[in-house]
Scaffold this active site. Sequence first.
Site, short mmCIF file in Angstrom:
data_model
loop_
_atom_site.label_atom_id
_atom_site.label_comp_id
_atom_site.label_asym_id
_atom_site.label_seq_id
_atom_site.Cartn_x
_atom_site.Cartn_y
_atom_site.Cartn_z
N LYS A 116 0.83 -1.21 0.00
CA LYS A 116 0.00 0.00 0.00
C LYS A 116 0.87 1.27 0.00
CE LYS A 116 -2.96 -3.13 0.05
NZ LYS A 116 -4.08 -3.61 0.74
C1 LIG Z 1 -5.04 -4.61 1.29
C2 LIG Z 1 -6.50 -4.52 1.29
C3 LIG Z 1 -7.29 -4.95 2.38
C4 LIG Z 1 -6.74 -5.69 3.56
O1 LIG Z 1 -5.65 -5.08 4.18
P1 LIG Z 1 -4.61 -5.98 4.99
O2 LIG Z 1 -3.77 -4.97 5.71
O3 LIG Z 1 -3.82 -6.77 3.98
O4 LIG Z 1 -5.36 -6.85 5.93
C5 LIG Z 1 -8.65 -4.74 2.32
N1 LIG Z 1 -9.24 -4.16 1.25
C6 LIG Z 1 -8.53 -3.76 0.18
C7 LIG Z 1 -9.22 -3.09 -0.96
C8 LIG Z 1 -7.13 -3.94 0.15
O5 LIG Z 1 -6.44 -3.55 -0.92
#
Ligand SMILES: *Cc1c(COP(=O)(O)O)cnc(C)c1O
Length: 373
Positions: free
Chosen positions: A191
């Site tokens: 992210k």
């Molecule tokens: C990455 C992501 C999640 C989950 O996040 P984590 O930190 O990996 O648990 C949920 N929704 C979307 C759209 C994501 O890209």
Amino acid sequence: MTSSSHDVLNPVDDRYTPAPCGELDEIRATLDDGRLSGGAPVLTIYEHALAKRFGARRAIAVNSGTSALHAALIALDVRPGTEVLVPATAPLPTAMPVLTCGATPVPVDTLPESLALDPADIQRKLTGRTRAAITLPLWGYPNDERASADLLAQAGVPVIEDACQAHGTRVGNQFAGTHGAVGCFSTHDRKLLSTGEGGFVLTDDEELGERIDWYTHLGHLRGTTHGVNYKLAGPLAAIGLRRLKLLDGQLDRRRHNAQRILAALPPGGLLRELPYGVQDKPNYYNLVLTIKDRIPQVAAAFEAAGLPPDSIRWRYRPLYHQPIFQPYANQSPNAEHLATTTVQLPVHPGMTDATVAWMADRVAQIAQGETRA
Ligand SMILES: *Cc1c(COP(=O)(O)O)cnc(C)c1O
């Protein structure tokens, strides 16, 4: 075979690793302090910095985006026997927390060529059991959710924004994650803000914020409310605090790279950018193009260029194609169309100008109909 260094064997690396920016100093300070748990003083500093950066009253750091979504759903009283509206475009991590609550996910179609919930489909799917709705600025693209927001507000259904890919995305004069009752973010390695694993929620609702805080901190061990331990560890908050300062520069670079590629697209060609409002700004988690015609050939040409669309790379499809969500399947033709007609391109700051220029050329060729590698 092509002699390009960007063929199938050498796809453009879509993983962005930020250059060191002083995280070690920040981690060292927490080590010197000695408190490394989620109760460390750096957590409060990090949470204040997040709330300020995104313009929310309250931020609560947690150990993942999944935890953020689960805690938000629990705080809104999503329980077995209740239903949650979920965009049919949702990937697994958006919807799995609904199953964790024992509630029923109800896929809602999106508007044509859009990630926004279709108000007409919301109308069809609202019931007396609907407890929440999730909106999803996927790939960091802003959605115009105004029509659905009005409808949901009238029905008394709170909105959770899954902004896990949308750090810094602007929707009107606000950031993604600050439109609904609560916004959920991930700080997983892939992210825009990364702490390795981690996440946070944003809310302007003090009472909801308190409930999320108590739930994610074992009910602060008072024994009056049930809770789980979703706390983010001190050293990870320290990394987030330092890297938050890089977000603006990163957004600029991503927008610059995206513009370079978009500028090369021929007008009237086979590709155009996924549309969004004039007041809005994607964060370019990915640059997303939509394919107008010759869909399989164009998708295959991107794959041959080492730029596989999500529909090929992750077999991205509407949520209910996933086996565990098949029991909730319904028809979402716009989401089906979007899944197979979009191409997601990396434009992160780790890419060299030469790579971006190469991509711009290749994308322009494909847009002109040169779909053979
Ligand atoms: C990455 C992501 C999640 C989950 O996040 P984590 O930190 O990996 O648990 C949920 N929704 C979307 C759209 C994501 O890209």
